[in-house]
Design a protein around this motif. Structure first.
Motif: not given
Length: 402
Positions: A355-376
């Motif tokens: 289950x930590x892998x699915x928790x990690x997937x959510x965290x990685x997706x959140x990091x990607x969202x922040x990175x894309x927001x920063x780029x925009x």
């Protein structure tokens, strides 16, 4: 590549070894000092706290010290911390030694990244920084398994003695190979703090906390997943950890040239791939060959995020990149602590060892969202870049950062 990068990589090897080896030595330390394994786990936290506090503190205190001398002082403190750990008479003293060894971690990589970027021509800075980080990844392939075996056979104190010897060797290499690099004229604590307040720098640090927490949500429990979810015996744990380290090394090798060509796309791609690998991992964990492939991929795409994040904060901090660069390692260690905690919450809730892998997937997706927001949000007509010689200038045209 200049030989000075080898000295930085040797230093990173020693730092990486002492950072991660404690996870494999916890049972030995607990038995020797008469405490429980969960209590001994505070030794991991002590090092991480040292990193988080030491990165801004030591970088600020050393803002006017020439780069080479600063690197030597930081590696000297690292060596003293490991010697203190080796000779600690009790658990409290060992906690103090681990904290002391962690203090120079972030500041060393912060200063080292700036030095590495100044040693090479423009267009190769990310490869130079990635070369330094190779020492950290090789530590997970060779240093940590070897140091763990040494500690198991000769006692955990022997491990920290050997790491202290590596620290002395690193100091000799730094003294011999790294050239004298003066401090920038405008370098002072207040200037560095102002640079740290840049919105893009803060978003980069937040991306590091979220994205890398996804990696540590799994890595912290990879030993247990190896036996409980993948079906391997305890003797295979070292092999699985080494495969993760091999993935880290491959990721670091790929990240350098990719980041030099296109920084933000490399960051987006690595975070997106990390989210995908973490999502798939629970569904392939019971297929041994697929699980091993997933472990290598996890190490690869996870560590591929470090170089673009490092170069991003250095670039956006303009002409005061050192504190931002060091703070990036504080962010990574916050990710370490946060990812491990959230992964443990998922396991304690009865969701299963994967289950930590699915928790990690959510965290990685959140990091990607922040990175894309920063780029925009980064739509200003000029952007900063690090050029040969170490200065950071403004360009009127958009560069590969975007």
């Amino acid at each position: 590549m200049p030989l000075a990068l080898l000295a930085l990589a040797v230093s990173a090897f020693g730092i990486g070894t002492t950072e991660f080896v404690m996870m494999g030595l916890l049972p030995n330390v607990a038995d020797d000092l008469g405490t429980s394994v969960p209590t001994a786990g505070y030794l991991v936290s002590a090092y991480a706290i040292g990193v988080v506090l030491g990165a801004p503190l030591l970088t600020g205190l050393g803002s006017r010290i020439p780069r080479k001398r600063m690197l030597l002082l930081l590696m000297g403190l690292f060596t003293v911390g490991n010697l203190a750990s080796a000779f600690a008479p009790g658990f409290g003293w060992l906690m103090a030694g681990r904290f002391l060894a962690g203090l120079p971690h972030g500041a060393f990589f912060g200063v080292g990244a700036v030095v590495a970027a100044r040693l090479v021509p423009h267009g190769r800075q990310a490869r130079a920084v990635a070369t330094m980080f190779l020492g950290l990844t090789v530590a997970n392939v060779v240093g940590v398994p070897a140091a763990t075996l040494l500690g198991q056979h000769l006692g955990w104190r022997a491990t920290f003695m050997v790491v202290a010897v590596i620290g002395l060797a690193a100091m000799a290499a730094l003294a011999r190979l790294v050239p004298q690099i003066p401090v920038e004229a405008r370098q002072d604590v207040r200037h560095e703090i102002r640079a740290l307040g840049n919105r893009q720098v803060l978003l980069g640090l937040l991306t590091a906390v979220l994205g890398f927490a996804g990696v540590f949500a799994v890595y912290s429990y990879l030993s247990s997943m190896t036996t409980e979810a993948m079906g391997f015996g305890e003797s295979s744990v070292t092999l699985v950890l080494a495969l993760f380290g091999i993935g880290m090394t491959l990721g670091a090798l790929a990240a350098g040239p990719l980041t030099d060509r296109a920084l933000r796309p490399t960051l987006y791609g690595s975070l997106g791939a990390l989210a995908v690998v973490l999502t798939v991992f629970p569904f392939v964990a019971d297929v041994r060959w697929a699980a091993l492939v997933a472990v290598v991929l996890l190490g690869g795409v996870g560590f591929m995020t470090t170089t673009p994040l490092q170069m991003l904060v250095m670039s956006k901090a303009q002409d005061a990149p050192t504190l931002a660069s060091a703070s990036n390692h504080s962010a990574f260690n916050l990710a370490n602590a946060g990812g491990a905690w959230l992964g443990g919450v998922a396991i304690a809730a009865g969701w299963g060892w994967t289950s930590p892998a699915l928790v990690g997937a959510v965290l990685a997706a959140a990091g990607l969202a922040v990175a894309v927001t920063a780029g925009l949000l980064d739509r200003t007509p000029g952007t900063s870049r690090i050029v040969a010689g170490g200065a950071v200038v403004r360009e009127e045209q958009r560069t590969a950062v975007h």
